[in-house]
Design a protein around this motif. Structure first.
Motif, PDB file in Angstrom:
ATOM      1  N   SER A 236      11.277 -22.094 -15.048  1.00 17.56           N
ATOM      2  CA  SER A 236      10.285 -21.089 -15.942  1.00 17.56           C
ATOM      3  C   SER A 236       9.128 -21.573 -17.091  1.00 17.56           C
ATOM      4  O   SER A 236       9.315 -23.039 -17.575  1.00 17.56           O
ATOM      5  N   ARG A 237       8.393 -21.394 -17.998  1.00 16.14           N
ATOM      6  CA  ARG A 237       6.881 -21.543 -18.270  1.00 16.14           C
ATOM      7  C   ARG A 237       7.653 -22.120 -19.176  1.00 16.14           C
ATOM      8  O   ARG A 237       7.086 -22.857 -20.079  1.00 16.14           O
ATOM      9  N   GLU A 238       8.916 -21.925 -20.341  1.00 15.57           N
ATOM     10  CA  GLU A 238       8.878 -21.465 -21.356  1.00 15.57           C
ATOM     11  C   GLU A 238      10.085 -22.736 -21.252  1.00 15.57           C
ATOM     12  O   GLU A 238       9.813 -24.025 -22.106  1.00 15.57           O
ATOM     13  N   GLU A 239      10.671 -23.626 -20.607  1.00 13.86           N
ATOM     14  CA  GLU A 239      11.967 -24.179 -20.581  1.00 13.86           C
ATOM     15  C   GLU A 239      10.458 -25.586 -19.814  1.00 13.86           C
ATOM     16  O   GLU A 239      10.964 -26.658 -20.099  1.00 13.86           O
ATOM     17  N   LYS A 240       9.342 -25.562 -18.931  1.00 19.95           N
ATOM     18  CA  LYS A 240       8.566 -26.920 -18.926  1.00 19.95           C
ATOM     19  C   LYS A 240       7.929 -27.013 -20.114  1.00 19.95           C
ATOM     20  O   LYS A 240       8.145 -28.420 -20.418  1.00 19.95           O
ATOM     21  N   MET A 241       7.705 -26.390 -20.955  1.00 19.96           N
ATOM     22  CA  MET A 241       6.563 -25.973 -22.790  1.00 19.96           C
ATOM     23  C   MET A 241       8.041 -27.397 -23.559  1.00 19.96           C
ATOM     24  O   MET A 241       7.854 -28.443 -24.396  1.00 19.96           O
ATOM     25  N   ALA A 242       9.133 -26.507 -23.348  1.00 23.01           N
ATOM     26  CA  ALA A 242       9.923 -27.600 -24.217  1.00 23.01           C
ATOM     27  C   ALA A 242      10.496 -28.688 -23.762  1.00 23.01           C
ATOM     28  O   ALA A 242      10.715 -29.963 -24.802  1.00 23.01           O
ATOM     29  N   PHE A 243      10.745 -28.609 -22.130  1.00 23.66           N
ATOM     30  CA  PHE A 243      10.894 -30.042 -21.969  1.00 23.66           C
ATOM     31  C   PHE A 243       9.893 -31.085 -22.444  1.00 23.66           C
ATOM     32  O   PHE A 243      10.251 -32.405 -22.830  1.00 23.66           O
ATOM     33  N   ARG A 244       8.486 -31.103 -21.892  1.00 24.39           N
ATOM     34  CA  ARG A 244       7.023 -31.676 -22.388  1.00 24.39           C
ATOM     35  C   ARG A 244       7.186 -32.545 -23.872  1.00 24.39           C
ATOM     36  O   ARG A 244       6.976 -33.780 -23.998  1.00 24.39           O
ATOM     37  N   GLN A 245       7.886 -31.510 -24.605  1.00 20.60           N
ATOM     38  CA  GLN A 245       7.555 -32.010 -25.988  1.00 20.60           C
ATOM     39  C   GLN A 245       8.964 -32.621 -26.827  1.00 20.60           C
ATOM     40  O   GLN A 245       8.873 -33.512 -27.058  1.00 20.60           O
ATOM     41  N   ILE A 246      10.205 -32.733 -25.735  1.00 18.17           N
ATOM     42  CA  ILE A 246      11.065 -33.931 -26.190  1.00 18.17           C
ATOM     43  C   ILE A 246      10.409 -34.730 -25.164  1.00 18.17           C
ATOM     44  O   ILE A 246      10.874 -36.055 -25.840  1.00 18.17           O
ATOM     45  N   ALA A 247      10.419 -35.189 -24.317  1.00 19.44           N
ATOM     46  CA  ALA A 247       9.923 -35.833 -23.132  1.00 19.44           C
ATOM     47  C   ALA A 247       9.159 -37.075 -23.352  1.00 19.44           C
ATOM     48  O   ALA A 247       9.159 -38.391 -23.096  1.00 19.44           O
ATOM     49  N   LYS A 248       8.248 -35.963 -24.546  1.00 13.45           N
ATOM     50  CA  LYS A 248       6.915 -37.561 -24.733  1.00 13.45           C
ATOM     51  C   LYS A 248       7.666 -38.543 -25.550  1.00 13.45           C
ATOM     52  O   LYS A 248       6.739 -39.477 -26.383  1.00 13.45           O
ATOM     53  N   GLN A 249       8.960 -37.875 -26.571  1.00 16.26           N
ATOM     54  CA  GLN A 249       9.549 -38.574 -26.946  1.00 16.26           C
ATOM     55  C   GLN A 249      10.570 -39.933 -26.721  1.00 16.26           C
ATOM     56  O   GLN A 249      10.341 -41.320 -26.797  1.00 16.26           O
ATOM     57  N   LEU A 250      10.612 -39.645 -24.902  1.00 15.04           N
ATOM     58  CA  LEU A 250      11.380 -40.248 -24.530  1.00 15.04           C
ATOM     59  C   LEU A 250      10.407 -41.463 -23.302  1.00 15.04           C
ATOM     60  O   LEU A 250      11.036 -41.602 -22.790  1.00 15.04           O
ATOM     61  N   ILE A 251       9.328 -40.984 -23.167  1.00 18.03           N
ATOM     62  CA  ILE A 251       7.920 -42.016 -22.054  1.00 18.03           C
ATOM     63  C   ILE A 251       8.691 -43.247 -22.119  1.00 18.03           C
ATOM     64  O   ILE A 251       8.809 -44.813 -23.436  1.00 18.03           O
ATOM     65  N   ILE A 252       9.092 -44.071 -21.086  1.00 23.41           N
ATOM     66  CA  ILE A 252       9.366 -45.924 -21.271  1.00 23.41           C
ATOM     67  C   ILE A 252       7.972 -46.333 -20.556  1.00 23.41           C
ATOM     68  O   ILE A 252       7.435 -47.531 -20.530  1.00 23.41           O
ATOM     69  N   LYS A 253       7.694 -45.374 -18.957  1.00 23.68           N
ATOM     70  CA  LYS A 253       6.535 -46.234 -18.384  1.00 23.68           C
ATOM     71  C   LYS A 253       6.069 -45.086 -17.662  1.00 23.68           C
ATOM     72  O   LYS A 253       6.137 -43.763 -17.065  1.00 23.68           O
ATOM     73  N   ASN A 254       4.636 -45.192 -16.931  1.00 21.15           N
ATOM     74  CA  ASN A 254       3.858 -44.333 -16.156  1.00 21.15           C
ATOM     75  C   ASN A 254       3.499 -45.479 -14.924  1.00 21.15           C
ATOM     76  O   ASN A 254       3.055 -46.364 -14.617  1.00 21.15           O
ATOM     77  N   GLU A 255       3.819 -44.708 -13.708  1.00 18.93           N
ATOM     78  CA  GLU A 255       4.174 -45.261 -12.518  1.00 18.93           C
ATOM     79  C   GLU A 255       3.375 -44.232 -11.879  1.00 18.93           C
ATOM     80  O   GLU A 255       4.399 -43.612 -11.580  1.00 18.93           O
ATOM     81  N   ARG A 256       1.849 -44.403 -11.332  1.00 19.69           N
ATOM     82  CA  ARG A 256       1.244 -43.680 -10.081  1.00 19.69           C
ATOM     83  C   ARG A 256       1.851 -42.366 -10.651  1.00 19.69           C
ATOM     84  O   ARG A 256       0.808 -42.242 -11.979  1.00 19.69           O
TER      85      ARG A 256
END
Length: 299
Positions: A236-256
């Motif tokens: 859902s749109r809400e699930e994507k938004m909630a995930f992005r808020q949490i995930a930005k604090q857990l980023i290890i690296k960007n690859e491609r």
């Protein structure tokens, strides 16, 4: 129409199987949708996308002999059967081959069977005939062989067939209105598919934005992580938004195009089956979870 690509009639998704005397229930086989054309000794097969795959399947010679009509166009599922069950990977392997020697060898190790379930034409089009008449016609013109059979059909008792296919670990069933017409390139609610899905608890390893998807996996006994699927559907749109808020604090690296994160977030994934290497086929998102009982498996 004969020997030209035809976009077949497609299935809609059913929610709950119910017994209905107006419905014919078929087993849903897991392979490639294949339209078979025959005129005399000439037999050709096309995928639902219109690709001619005749050269990949020498079994089509026997298929032509199984079809007793001089001219016919038949809707079928191309499968490789193992102990009565269709194995998608095995048929896909057959479809990937182009070398003649490998194709010939594969007819022994991965023999293809074309399971017929509808007929579009003989000498004349029959798509405007009701399904039950087309089924009768189909059965009357097919002589079963190792390379071609007609799928079993049951009228009315869908719940029984659905449970039977679940017990045998099959993909599911299809329910079709017995008076339905065949409509080319049309997805109809007259034809409904019911699949046996499973649920797995997975750990989120990373994500992408174009399109939005989650890369999920499982932790192995050696502490490493194994990818299981790339999930694009079910959010859902809400699930994507909630995930992005949490995930930005857990980023290890960007690859491609993948952003890798710490493997601490879990989610439930619905899937149809596992491949031989443990990957999840036809997977979709079913919600985040707090449990840590991630499914373990060895490589």
């Amino acid at each position: 129409m004969l020997f030209t690509p035809i976009k077949p009639m497609l299935l809609a998704t059913g929610k709950e199987v119910k017994d209905n005397t107006d419905t014919i229930f078929d087993i849903k086989w897991d392979g490639w949708r294949t339209i078979i054309h025959k005129e005399g000794d000439r037999v050709e097969a096309f995928t639902r996308e219109g690709n001619n795959i005749t050269s990949k399947f020498p079994e089509l010679i026997e298929v032509g002999q199984s079809i007793k009509e001089h001219t016919a166009i038949i809707d079928a599922e191309g499968v490789v059967l193992r102990n009565g069950n269709s194995v998608f990977e095995d048929f896909s392997y057959r479809g990937s081959l182009s070398n003649k020697d490998k194709i010939e060898q594969a007819t022994k190790t991965h023999p293809a069977t074309f399971i017929a379930f509808d007929i579009l034409a003989t000498n004349n089009p029959v798509m405007k005939y009701p399904l039950f008449e087309r089924k009768e016609m189909l059965s009357s013109i097919i002589k079963p062989s190792n390379s071609m059979i007609v799928t079993p059909s049951v009228e009315g008792y869908g719940t029984h067939v659905f449970q039977l296919t679940k017990d045998k670990n099959m993909e599911g069933i299809v329910g079709k209105r017995r008076d339905s017409l065949y409509k080319i390139n049309h997805r109809s609610k007259d034809w409904l598919k019911y699949k046996h899905f499973k649920i797995a608890n997975t750990v989120i390893l990373g994500f992408s934005e174009q399109p939005f998807s989650l890369l999920v996996g499982t932790r192995l006994s050696n502490g490493k992580y194994k990818r299981l699927a790339n999930i694009e559907f079910g959010f859902s749109r809400e699930e994507k938004m909630a995930f992005r808020q949490i995930a930005k604090q857990l980023i290890i690296k960007n690859e491609r195009n993948i952003t890798w994160i710490e493997p601490v977030l879990n989610c439930k994934v619905q899937y149809l089956e596992k491949t031989k290497t443990g990957l999840l086929r036809i997977a979709s998102f079913k919600g985040f979870c707090l449990e840590n009982n991630i499914e373990k498996q060895t490589s």
